[in-house]
Design a protein around this motif. Structure first.
Motif, short mmCIF file in Angstrom:
data_model
loop_
_atom_site.label_atom_id
_atom_site.label_comp_id
_atom_site.label_asym_id
_atom_site.label_seq_id
_atom_site.Cartn_x
_atom_site.Cartn_y
_atom_site.Cartn_z
N PHE A 73 49.42 54.50 40.16
CA PHE A 73 49.39 53.16 40.76
C PHE A 73 48.03 52.90 41.41
O PHE A 73 47.50 51.79 41.30
N GLU A 77 45.76 49.79 40.43
CA GLU A 77 45.34 48.79 41.42
C GLU A 77 43.82 48.65 41.46
O GLU A 77 43.29 47.58 41.73
N SER A 92 51.19 45.48 46.31
CA SER A 92 49.73 45.35 46.18
C SER A 92 49.29 44.02 46.78
O SER A 92 49.96 42.99 46.60
N THR A 94 46.35 42.81 45.87
CA THR A 94 45.37 42.26 44.92
C THR A 94 45.94 42.04 43.52
O THR A 94 45.34 41.35 42.72
N LYS A 95 47.06 42.64 43.19
CA LYS A 95 47.63 42.55 41.84
C LYS A 95 49.02 41.95 41.88
O LYS A 95 49.78 42.13 42.85
N ILE A 97 52.74 42.21 40.79
CA ILE A 97 53.64 43.33 40.49
C ILE A 97 54.84 42.81 39.72
O ILE A 97 55.45 41.80 40.12
#
Length: 368
Positions: A73, A77, A92, A94-95, A97
């Motif tokens: 992970f 990320e 996260s 920034t991402k 999911i």
């Protein structure tokens, strides 16, 4: 044995919907659409467009990647991927999911969306040779250099990619895919959705001889091979036809490259057979067996349901349901591991034995 027509064909309507989806050029799916397809949930911007699937170290913007462990992970990320497919409580900042019950299973279901197989190009290549009595579904694809024997039946959307020889009276169901130079001997029955990779031979003679007047006389092998639905067979494997009756590969079984299956072997459903394994004649495997690489199974044995055979093992006896065996000759896994530990201790034990022998000799010398 049942002809391919008698075996279930799944849900063709679902297949049509999926094919229509993946044929779209420059297809883009949103995170929400993928989550719906996978029965998962989106954490983050559900409208994020996704155009591909890649490992974290190769991902680009627009790609989906996946992670099962903390270390994976972290790599995902830090990657350029737009979204991460996970199972578990990963979050996260920034991402996007996409959380599912099992990330690896979800990845297997996603890959065909982004990397769909080539659709069959219906028709018969002008270099193919087709017997007048063969029956080929109009939607099938017969590639260059194929030879189709008398009485052969080939089902809908089946693809012969090239150089395939199909022996007389063989039957191939729907959505079968034969990669180049696969050879099918006469009277073979193949179910639906079967894939057989390049160079594999199905139905070659079983290895049967009897010693007669100073020579090995061949025993004619007059049976056939029956392969049920949803089987995949790797490259350069050989499955021999039965002496009498049928060699049988059960539904859902997956066979790796370079595997030999001798005459009258019967595999149950959903077995996993890994590379370079060999099965002597008339052996029977129950459902959900796992045979690891470079293992050999002697003839006329019975392996029960959910048996596991470790790599490089030699199975010389029947194996009960759910038993795991290892080694040569193969024994129950706990016993095999004790033997291996004992072997590792042999050098130390030998030194101790020599020391004890020396002490005994010294005691004898003192008494003398």
């Amino acid at each position: 044995m049942p002809a391919p027509e008698s075996v279930g064909r799944g849900n063709p309507a679902h297949g049509r919907r999926l094919r229509s989806l993946v044929r779209l050029p420059f297809m883009t799916l949103t995170a929400a659409q993928l989550a719906e397809h996978l029965k998962g949930e989106v954490v983050g911007d559900a409208s994020t467009p996704l155009t591909g699937f890649a490992a974290a170290d190769l991902a680009r913007p627009g790609d989906l990647t996946f992670a099962e462990k903390d270390t994976y992970f972290a790599a995902a990320e830090a990657s350029a991927a737009s979204a991460i497919l996970v199972s578990g409580p990963f979050t996260s900042a920034t991402k996007v999911i996409i959380r599912v019950a099992n990330a690896r299973i979800a990845a297997a279901r996603v890959l065909p969306l982004f990397f769909p197989p080539d659709a069959p190009v219906a028709g018969i290549h002008p270099t193919a040779t087709v017997a007048a009595t063969a029956g080929i579904d109009p939607s099938a694809q017969i590639g260059p250099g194929c030879v189709i024997g008398d009485g052969v039946r080939i089902g809908a959307r089946t693809v012969l990619l090239g150089g395939n020889h199909i022996g007389r009276d063989s039957q191939l169901g729907d959505d079968v895919r034969l990669f180049p130079n696969v050879v099918i001997y006469p009277r073979t029955h193949i179910g639906h959705r079967v894939a057989i990779h390049a160079g594999t031979v199905i139905g070659s003679d079983g290895y049967g001889y009897v010693f007669d007047q100073g020579q090995h006389r061949k025993i004619l092998q007059v049976g056939n091979v029956v392969i049920h639905d949803d089987v995949e067979i790797g490259a350069n494997s050989a499955i021999d036809r039965a002496a009498l009756g049928s060699t049988v590969i059960g539904a859902g079984t997956k066979i790796d490259n370079l595997v030999h299956v001798a005459h009258n072997v019967v595999f149950g459903r959903h077995c996993l057979i890994m590379g370079q394994a060999g099965f002597a004649g008339s052996t029977q495997l129950g459902d959900y067996c796992v045979i690891a690489s470079q293992s050999g199974i002697a003839g006329h044995l019975k392996l029960g349901r959910q048996v596991t055979v470790g790599g490089k093992s030699g199975v010389m006896r029947d194996v009960a349901d759910k038993e795991t065996v290892l080694g040569f000759p193969a024994v129950p896994d706990k016993q095999a591991k004790r033997q291996w530990i004992g072997i590792q201790k042999l050098p130390e034990m030998l030194l101790r034995l020599r020391e004890l022998e020396k002490q005994v000799e010294e005691l004898k010398a003192k008494r003398a």
